[in-house]
Design a protein around this motif. Structure first.
Motif, PDB file in Angstrom:
ATOM      1  N   THR A 185       0.845  -1.205   0.000  1.00 11.88           N
ATOM      2  CA  THR A 185       0.000   0.000   0.000  1.00 11.88           C
ATOM      3  C   THR A 185       0.877   1.251   0.000  1.00 11.88           C
ATOM      4  O   THR A 185       0.648   2.186  -0.774  1.00 11.88           O
ATOM      5  N   ASN A 186       1.894   1.276   0.866  1.00 15.09           N
ATOM      6  CA  ASN A 186       2.769   2.455   0.935  1.00 15.09           C
ATOM      7  C   ASN A 186       3.588   2.637  -0.342  1.00 15.09           C
ATOM      8  O   ASN A 186       3.810   3.774  -0.770  1.00 15.09           O
TER       9      ASN A 186
ATOM     10  N   TYR B 185       2.586   1.786  -3.352  1.00 11.65           N
ATOM     11  CA  TYR B 185       1.606   2.270  -4.321  1.00 11.65           C
ATOM     12  C   TYR B 185       1.309   3.760  -4.082  1.00 11.65           C
ATOM     13  O   TYR B 185       1.226   4.554  -5.023  1.00 11.65           O
ATOM     14  N   ARG B 186       1.174   4.137  -2.808  1.00 11.33           N
ATOM     15  CA  ARG B 186       0.918   5.536  -2.462  1.00 11.33           C
ATOM     16  C   ARG B 186       2.114   6.417  -2.829  1.00 11.33           C
ATOM     17  O   ARG B 186       1.939   7.512  -3.353  1.00 11.33           O
TER      18      ARG B 186
ATOM     19  N   SER C  57       2.329   7.501  -6.290  1.00 14.57           N
ATOM     20  CA  SER C  57       1.296   8.477  -6.648  1.00 14.57           C
ATOM     21  C   SER C  57       1.432   9.793  -5.888  1.00 14.57           C
ATOM     22  O   SER C  57       0.558  10.659  -5.990  1.00 14.57           O
TER      23      SER C  57
ATOM     24  N   ALA D  77       1.257  10.207  -2.598  1.00 15.65           N
ATOM     25  CA  ALA D  77       0.472  10.246  -1.352  1.00 15.65           C
ATOM     26  C   ALA D  77       1.399   9.942  -0.175  1.00 15.65           C
ATOM     27  O   ALA D  77       2.372   9.209  -0.322  1.00 15.65           O
TER      28      ALA D  77
ATOM     29  N   LYS E 236       3.013   8.379   3.249  1.00 10.61           N
ATOM     30  CA  LYS E 236       3.130   7.036   3.797  1.00 10.61           C
ATOM     31  C   LYS E 236       2.141   6.872   4.950  1.00 10.61           C
ATOM     32  O   LYS E 236       1.962   7.792   5.756  1.00 10.61           O
TER      33      LYS E 236
ATOM     34  N   LEU F 154      -5.256   5.677  -2.264  1.00 12.52           N
ATOM     35  CA  LEU F 154      -4.442   6.844  -2.613  1.00 12.52           C
ATOM     36  C   LEU F 154      -4.895   8.150  -1.956  1.00 12.52           C
ATOM     37  O   LEU F 154      -4.289   9.191  -2.188  1.00 12.52           O
TER      38      LEU F 154
ATOM     39  N   LYS G   8      -5.143  11.271  -0.014  1.00  8.74           N
ATOM     40  CA  LYS G   8      -4.095  12.018   0.699  1.00  8.74           C
ATOM     41  C   LYS G   8      -4.536  12.509   2.074  1.00  8.74           C
ATOM     42  O   LYS G   8      -3.706  12.950   2.868  1.00  8.74           O
TER      43      LYS G   8
END
Length: 192
Positions: free
Chosen positions: A43-44, A46-47, A50, A52, A54, A139, A141
């Motif tokens: 997840t982190n 992927y973020r 993008s 976003a 951590k 994602l 923010k």
């Protein structure tokens, strides 16, 4: 499938029947710590790709996600209100003072053998990335905290049902909780 059997001992009470007890659903042990770590890492990553921030693990969100994943697996349920509560109600019940809460839920099943941890986490992440709403949660923010829960449950027919829950949040410890939405107020009325 595991079945419990009563043992027949010589001289046992005649009234005791010697038969297999009916099959029941039961929890399937999975390595939740490893699964959560893999899902958090993916997840982190992927973020980060993008832009976003951590996410950091949060114990209250983890407790809420774990309990909900277990409920979903045991009852072979899906959705975000299967237990009669919203994600924000579950987070709040664990003491999380939220300004923002979102949830991703993934479900799958396997017969007869359970999936391995990496396969479950990979399938969950793959599914969430393909779904516009779940991808938006991944994602978002506004989110800074995350709790991840997972459970496996063997059903009487032998299928193993898996559920993985991500509960995202942003905590506002110095602020009062936001006013409940109309949907949350209606949920409260249903629970009474």
């Amino acid at each position: 499938m595991t079945r419990n059997r009563k043992s027949c001992l010589p001289g046992a009470v005649i009234l005791m029947a010697c038969a297999a007890s009916p099959a029941t659903a039961q929890e399937v042990p999975i390595d939740v710590a490893t699964l959560s770590s893999v899902v958090l890492s993916e997840t982190n990553a992927y973020r980060k790709a993008s832009g976003a921030p951590k996410l950091r693990p949060n114990a209250a969100l983890e407790a809420a996600a774990a309990a909900y994943a277990l409920f979903l697996a045991e009852h072979e349920a899906t959705g975000h209100t299967a237990d009669g509560r919203t994600p924000s109600k579950r987070a709040g019940a664990q003491g999380y003072k939220w300004c923002f809460v979102a949830e991703n839920m993934w479900g799958g099943w396997r017969k007869p053998d359970p999936m391995m941890v990496r396969e479950v986490s990979s399938k969950a992440m793959e599914g969430w990335k393909k779904s516009p709403g779940h991808k938006a949660n991944l994602l978002d923010k506004r989110t800074h905290d995350i709790g991840i829960g997972a459970a496996g449950w063997r059903q009487p027919d032998g299928r193993v049902v898996f559920r993985v829950v991500q509960l995202f949040g942003d905590e506002c410890p110095g602020k009062p909780r936001p006013a409940p939405t109309l949907g949350e107020m209606l949920d409260d009325l249903k629970l009474r």
